[in-house]
Design an enzyme around this catalytic site. Structure first.
Site, PDB file in Angstrom:
ATOM      1  N   ASP A  62     -10.548   2.297   1.914  1.00 25.03           N
ATOM      2  CA  ASP A  62     -10.705   2.050   3.347  1.00 25.03           C
ATOM      3  C   ASP A  62     -11.078   3.352   4.047  1.00 25.03           C
ATOM      4  O   ASP A  62     -11.991   3.385   4.887  1.00 25.03           O
ATOM      5  CB  ASP A  62      -9.406   1.509   3.949  1.00 25.03           C
ATOM      6  CG  ASP A  62      -9.078   0.107   3.496  1.00 25.03           C
ATOM      7  OD1 ASP A  62     -10.009  -0.648   3.171  1.00 25.03           O
ATOM      8  OD2 ASP A  62      -7.882  -0.248   3.462  1.00 25.03           O
ATOM      9  N   LYS A  86       0.802  -1.228   0.000  1.00 22.93           N
ATOM     10  CA  LYS A  86       0.000   0.000   0.000  1.00 22.93           C
ATOM     11  C   LYS A  86       0.834   1.277   0.000  1.00 22.93           C
ATOM     12  O   LYS A  86       0.402   2.296  -0.552  1.00 22.93           O
ATOM     13  CB  LYS A  86      -0.960   0.010   1.190  1.00 22.93           C
ATOM     14  CG  LYS A  86      -2.067  -1.024   1.090  1.00 22.93           C
ATOM     15  CD  LYS A  86      -3.034  -0.888   2.261  1.00 22.93           C
ATOM     16  CE  LYS A  86      -4.176  -1.880   2.152  1.00 22.93           C
ATOM     17  NZ  LYS A  86      -5.156  -1.713   3.237  1.00 22.93           N
TER      18      LYS A  86
END
Length: 283
Positions: free
Chosen positions: A106, A70
Site C-alpha cells: 500500500d 496487518k
C-alpha cells in the site's frame, strides 16, 4: 500453457478477516497469462500464529495480509522491509526459504502513483482520514519529500498522533480554504450509505490542482468525478489497489507483467469499470 498443478506448484495466499475474490482472480489470471506454475487462494483464520507457522512450514511463497492482521502479524515474521517499517504495518509476506519478510505494498503504491503523476513534493496537501490506509499515504507523502500538509480527522487522538508522527499539522474539521493537493482516505464516496457524499466541498475542488481518492469502489467517486469535470489531475483508489497487488505479484514471482497483461488481470478481478477508470487515469 500454464503447467498443471503438481508438487512443484508454488502456492500464494491471502489472510483476511473478510476474504474476497478480487486478489485471487487477479493473481491467478496473471499466472495463466504468463504460464507460471503458481496458484493463489484466499483464507481467513481465527489462529494467526498457526496460520503464519503454516506459511513457513509448508513453503508457501507469498501471503497477502489484510485487516485485522496487518499489525498483529509483525511479531510472527523474521524481518520487515523499509516499506513496512515506515508505517509499522505489513500487508505482504514473502517466504524466502523459511525466512518470512514483511513488506507494505500500500505504501509502495502510494509513493509510486504520486511519482508517476509528477506531483511536486512542494505541493501543500490536505488529507482527510486517520486509519490504516491514511498512515500508508501519509508516510508515502513524507518519504516522497512532502513537507507542507494537514491531516483532518474528527478523532483527535488518532488524527493528532498520525499528523505529529510524520511531521504534519492536525485539525478536527475542514478549514475554510483547501489545498492544491486534496486526498480522501475516508469512506466518503464509497459504495454503500456514503456513496453520494463529496469528500471535499466543491469550492475546494475548484481550487485544487490534484484530487487523490483511495476509495476503490466505485473506481470513480463523486469527488473524482467532480475533479475530472473541472480538468484536475485525478488519482483513483482503483489505481492504488491495482498497483499494490501488482507489487505483491512482482515480490512473489520476480516478474513484472506488461501493461496489456495487467489490463487483462484487472478485467478478470475487478471488471470493465475499473479497467476503464485506470485507462482514463493513465491517459
Amino acid at each position: 500453457m500454464k503447467p498443471p498443478i503438481g508438487r512443484d506448484t508454488k502456492l500464494c495466499m491471502s489472510l483476511s478477516g473478510r476474504p474476497g475474490n478480487a486478489g485471487s482472480r487477479l493473481h491467478n489470471r496473471l499466472y495463466e497469462l504468463l504460464e507460471l506454475d503458481y496458484i493463489y487462494k484466499s483464507f481467513s483464520t481465527t489462529d494467526l500464529p498457526a496460520a503464519i507457522g503454516g506459511v513457513r512450514a509448508l513453503g508457501i511463497r507469498g501471503c497477502a495480509i489484510s485487516m485485522p492482521f496487518k499489525e498483529a502479524v509483525i511479531p510472527l515474521i523474521d524481518r520487515m522491509e523499509p516499506s513496512a517499517r515506515a508505517i509499522e504495518s505489513v500487508n505482504t509476506i514473502v517466504n524466502d526459504d523459511g525466512v518470512l519478510i514483511g513488506h507494505n505494498t500500500d505504501y509502495i503504491a502510494a509513493r509510486t502513483v504520486l511519482a508517476q503523476r509528477g506531483v511536486d513534493p512542494a505541493t501543500p496537501f490536505l488529507l482527510r482520514g486517520s486509519g490504516g490506509m491514511a498512515r500508508a499515504v501519509v508516510a508515502a507523502l513524507r518519504d516522497s519529500g512532502f513537507t507542507d500538509g494537514t491531516v483532518v480527522a474528527r478523532n483527535e487522538e488518532a488524527g493528532r498522533r498520525l499528523a505529529e508522527e510524520y511531521g504534519y499539522r492536525w485539525r478536527a474539521d475542514l478549514p475554510g480554504q483547501g489545498a492544491p493537493l486534496l486526498i480522501n482516505v475516508t469512506p466518503l464516496g464509497m459504495e454503500g450509505p456514503d456513496s453520494a457524499a463529496l469528500a471535499f466541498p466543491e469550492a475546494m475542488i475548484d481550487a485544487c490542482a490534484v484530487a487523490f481518492d483511495v476509495v476503490a469502489l466505485p473506481p470513480e467517486t463523486p469527488f473524482l468525478k467532480a475533479a475530472r469535470a473541472r480538468g484536475k489531475t485525478v488519482i483513483s483508489g482503483a489505481e492504488v489497489i491495482v498497483l499494490q497487488a501488482i507489487e505483491q505479484f512482482v515480490l512473489y514471482t520476480g516478474i513484472r507483467p506488461s501493461a496489456a497483461d495487467m489490463r487483462e488481470a484487472v478485467l478478470a478481478a475487478h471488471g470493465p469499470a475499473t479497467a476503464d477508470a485506470l485507462a482514463l487515469s493513465a491517459g
